[in-house]
Structure formats: C-alpha cells, structure tokens
Design an enzyme around this catalytic site. Structure first.
Site, short mmCIF file in Angstrom:
data_model
loop_
_atom_site.label_atom_id
_atom_site.label_comp_id
_atom_site.label_asym_id
_atom_site.label_seq_id
_atom_site.Cartn_x
_atom_site.Cartn_y
_atom_site.Cartn_z
N HIS A 1 -41.48 -1.55 -30.28
CA HIS A 1 -40.86 -2.96 -31.28
C HIS A 1 -42.03 -3.33 -31.57
O HIS A 1 -41.81 -4.11 -32.68
CB HIS A 1 -39.23 -3.89 -30.37
N ALA B 1 -25.43 -0.37 -31.67
CA ALA B 1 -27.15 0.33 -30.89
C ALA B 1 -27.72 1.18 -32.10
O ALA B 1 -27.26 2.88 -32.59
CB ALA B 1 -26.68 0.85 -29.23
N ALA C 1 -37.80 -13.46 -29.09
CA ALA C 1 -37.65 -11.77 -28.18
C ALA C 1 -36.99 -12.56 -26.70
O ALA C 1 -37.34 -13.89 -26.05
CB ALA C 1 -38.72 -10.75 -27.88
N THR C 2 -35.65 -12.20 -27.27
CA THR C 2 -34.53 -12.83 -26.35
C THR C 2 -35.04 -12.06 -24.62
O THR C 2 -34.03 -12.07 -24.16
CB THR C 2 -33.17 -12.88 -26.47
#
Length: 181
Positions: free
Chosen positions: A52, A11, A34-35
């Site tokens: 983002h 992360a 994008a998930t």
C-alpha cells in the site's frame, strides 16, 4: 461539510486503489489515514502495508490512527482530502468494547463527519455477504461494520462498490434506504 465518499467491496477487490485514484483526482493535499498498526513480527501483514505504501505518491501525508479517528478528522484543514483506509480495521480495534461504548464511538464518528470541512474518502470492507460467523466476536464485527457502512453511506455524496475488477457508482445506480435499523 466537505465531500464524503464511501468505497466498499470485498477483500482484494481494488477498493483502496479506487479510493487512491479519487484522492489523486481531488487536486487537494492528501492525508492518508491508516487505521492499522504495522507489526514487524507479522511478515505477511508488513508486506501488505508496504505494498500500500509503495503504491501511494510520496508527497501524501500518512497518519497511523488505529483509535482516534474522530479527533483526527476534526483536526483536518478544509483544503485537504482525507483517505481513511480502512473502516474494517478501525472497527476491529474496538471489538473488546461493550455495545454502549461502541455506540458512543460510532455516534461521535458520524457526528464528526458531518462537521468536517475537508473532503473525506472512506474505504470499508463488505462482510455480510456470506455465512453468519459461528462465534460471537465475528458476529459483533460483522454487525458493527455493516451498520457503520450503512449509516456512513447515507451521509456520502457518492458510494462506490468495487467488485470483480469493476467499479459501480451505487449513488447513480441505486436508491438509499431510510436510516432505520
């Protein structure tokens, strides 16, 4: 099969930024996949998504694909670069599925990746570097994501590890393991 690149790491390591750099360098039309779903009620999550979005070039196409990743990849045009961010979120979207259903989803994704003519960049989190989760769903997530990353890494032309503010090309530094588990 188009070029497949895997970018992995912990992360906040810079995985997404490195994948975005590689996508820009491709010289192709970039489709950002994008998930995650945006949840306006979760302000912290919404801010992460905004960060983002603000970092990406405005001419990139963005698709929100929390489930149908294989179908989205299969529909890609050959002259594109697909950037999937992230596999960890995508795997989390399937945690309620039983093991057999998950194996079918995983097999479909890995088979699709081998048929797509577009270039594909996948961003994935590394989860198995710490304590084994004390609860079953946490172990399921860790095991499923770890297995996916390993199998996708074997299909990838390049695998990058981003950690400690540095990018390592594991395809140059390491050797792939056989695909057995």
């Amino acid at each position: 099969m188009g070029k497949v690149i895997l970018v992995t790491g912990p992360a906040r390591s810079g995985k997404s930024e490195w994948a975005e750099t590689l996508a820009m360098q491709s010289g192709k039309v970039v489709v950002y996949i994008a998930t995650a779903n945006d949840n306006p009620d979760d302000q912290e999550w919404h801010k992460r998504i905004q960060k983002h979005q603000n970092r990406r070039p405005q001419d990139w196409v963005t698709l929100c694909v929390p489930i149908e990743l294989s179908a989205t990849l299969a529909d890609a045009k050959p002259n594109t670069c697909l950037l999937v961010d992230s596999l960890g979120t995508w795997v989390a979207n399937f945690l309620e599925q039983d093991d057999l259903s998950w194996e079918n989803v995983l097999t479909e994704l890995l088979e699709t990746v081998q048929l797509v003519a577009a270039d594909m960049l996948f961003v994935a989190e590394e989860t198995g570097w710490g304590v084994v989760p004390a609860y079953p769903l946490g172990r399921t997530f860790r095991d499923r994501l770890g297995s996916l990353v390993r199998q996708l890494g074997l299909l990838s032309e390049a695998v990058y590890l981003v950690t400690g503010g540095h990018v390592l090309n594991l395809s140059v530094l390491g050797s792939p393991l056989p695909n057995i588990e």
